[in-house]
Write an enzyme that holds these catalytic residues in place. Structure first.
Site, mmCIF file in Angstrom:
data_model
loop_
_atom_site.group_PDB
_atom_site.id
_atom_site.type_symbol
_atom_site.label_atom_id
_atom_site.label_comp_id
_atom_site.label_asym_id
_atom_site.label_seq_id
_atom_site.Cartn_x
_atom_site.Cartn_y
_atom_site.Cartn_z
ATOM 1 N N ARG A 1 -10.464 2.765 10.736
ATOM 2 C CA ARG A 1 -9.386 3.271 11.439
ATOM 3 C C ARG A 1 -7.620 3.885 11.312
ATOM 4 O O ARG A 1 -7.337 2.905 11.808
ATOM 5 C CB ARG A 1 -10.016 4.167 12.046
ATOM 6 N N SER B 1 -0.821 -2.841 5.817
ATOM 7 C CA SER B 1 0.303 -2.996 7.112
ATOM 8 C C SER B 1 -0.372 -3.763 8.133
ATOM 9 O O SER B 1 0.319 -4.791 9.063
ATOM 10 C CB SER B 1 0.856 -1.824 8.187
ATOM 11 N N PHE B 2 -1.845 -4.094 7.868
ATOM 12 C CA PHE B 2 -2.479 -5.098 8.450
ATOM 13 C C PHE B 2 -1.906 -6.460 8.443
ATOM 14 O O PHE B 2 -2.094 -7.351 10.072
ATOM 15 C CB PHE B 2 -3.836 -4.739 8.233
ATOM 16 N N LEU C 1 2.903 1.866 4.907
ATOM 17 C CA LEU C 1 2.105 3.562 5.281
ATOM 18 C C LEU C 1 0.827 3.221 5.655
ATOM 19 O O LEU C 1 0.443 3.092 5.732
ATOM 20 C CB LEU C 1 2.448 4.236 4.137
ATOM 21 N N VAL C 2 0.386 3.434 7.425
ATOM 22 C CA VAL C 2 -1.461 3.610 7.330
ATOM 23 C C VAL C 2 -2.009 5.326 7.319
ATOM 24 O O VAL C 2 -1.089 5.697 7.780
ATOM 25 C CB VAL C 2 -0.676 3.114 8.922
ATOM 26 N N VAL C 3 -2.710 5.126 6.182
ATOM 27 C CA VAL C 3 -3.246 6.226 6.511
ATOM 28 C C VAL C 3 -4.490 5.750 6.337
ATOM 29 O O VAL C 3 -5.441 4.942 6.224
ATOM 30 C CB VAL C 3 -2.638 6.616 4.266
ATOM 31 N N TRP D 1 1.168 -1.261 0.053
ATOM 32 C CA TRP D 1 -0.323 0.041 -0.239
ATOM 33 C C TRP D 1 1.028 1.634 -0.063
ATOM 34 O O TRP D 1 1.377 1.678 0.679
ATOM 35 C CB TRP D 1 -0.728 0.078 1.076
ATOM 36 N N HIS E 1 2.853 16.257 -1.183
ATOM 37 C CA HIS E 1 2.948 15.408 0.016
ATOM 38 C C HIS E 1 3.585 14.341 -0.067
ATOM 39 O O HIS E 1 4.057 13.658 0.387
ATOM 40 C CB HIS E 1 1.163 15.397 0.387
#
Length: 185
Positions: free
Chosen positions: A108, A76-77, A100-102, A42, A147
């Protein structure tokens, strides 16, 4: 042996110049080290900067590129389960997680990041294989070019930092385990 350094007046006196031998760039390992690098796909273009920087930095610290195995997971999960299976093989002296967790999924991002970090700590404590995290959760993430570029650079810095933490911890554990085996500790 770990010792706390004491601040003495002699150490702070700049009038006495101490002739010290040059510092070695990095200490060497007594045994070969093998590391698994588990990366989320991701936002791959951001996370891969961590992997690239890690590989360059870890080689400078005495661990050859051929001793690093790369694994990619969807997000990431999924990292903790892969880390656990890899740790249980006893093939790896360390495991690095990068992701990277967004915000924006069904979960959430704070929940996912907290869950991932807690699960990685649990795997580390159960298996005694150190797990190093470069799983990051920005407060605000926008998929704009500036960004994305900011986070690409940030992940490159994190790659170097996680390589340093990994090498230093593996050296420390190697020394500690040797002391335990020798009955010193």
């Amino acid at each position: 042996m770990n010792q706390m350094l004491q601040d003495t007046p002699e150490a702070n006196d700049s009038s006495d110049v101490i002739d010290r031998p040059p510092a070695l760039p990095h200490r060497r390992f007594a045994k070969p080290q093998r590391i698994a690098f588990v990366q989320s796909s991701w936002h791959r273009e951001v996370v891969e900067e961590c992997r690239i920087a890690f590989l360059a930095a870890i080689e400078q610290r005495g661990i050859a590129r051929e001793n690093i195995d790369l694994f990619e997971v969807p997000g990431s999960f999924e990292i903790p389960l892969h880390a656990q299976i890899l740790a249980k093989t006893r093939r790896y002296t360390g495991i690095v997680a990068a992701g990277l967790v967004v915000d924006g999924g069904i979960y959430r991002h704070e929940f996912v990041a907290d869950t991932v970090i807690k699960a990685l700590m649990d795997v580390q404590l159960r298996t005694e294989v150190p797990i190093f995290s470069a799983v990051l959760t920005p407060q605000q993430f926008h998929e704009s070019a500036p960004h994305l570029e900011f986070f690409r650079k940030h992940f490159a810095v994190k790659g170097v930092e996680v390589a340093e933490a990994c090498a230093n911890t593996l050296l420390s554990l190697e020394r500690l385990r040797g002391q335990v085996a020798a009955g010193i500790v």
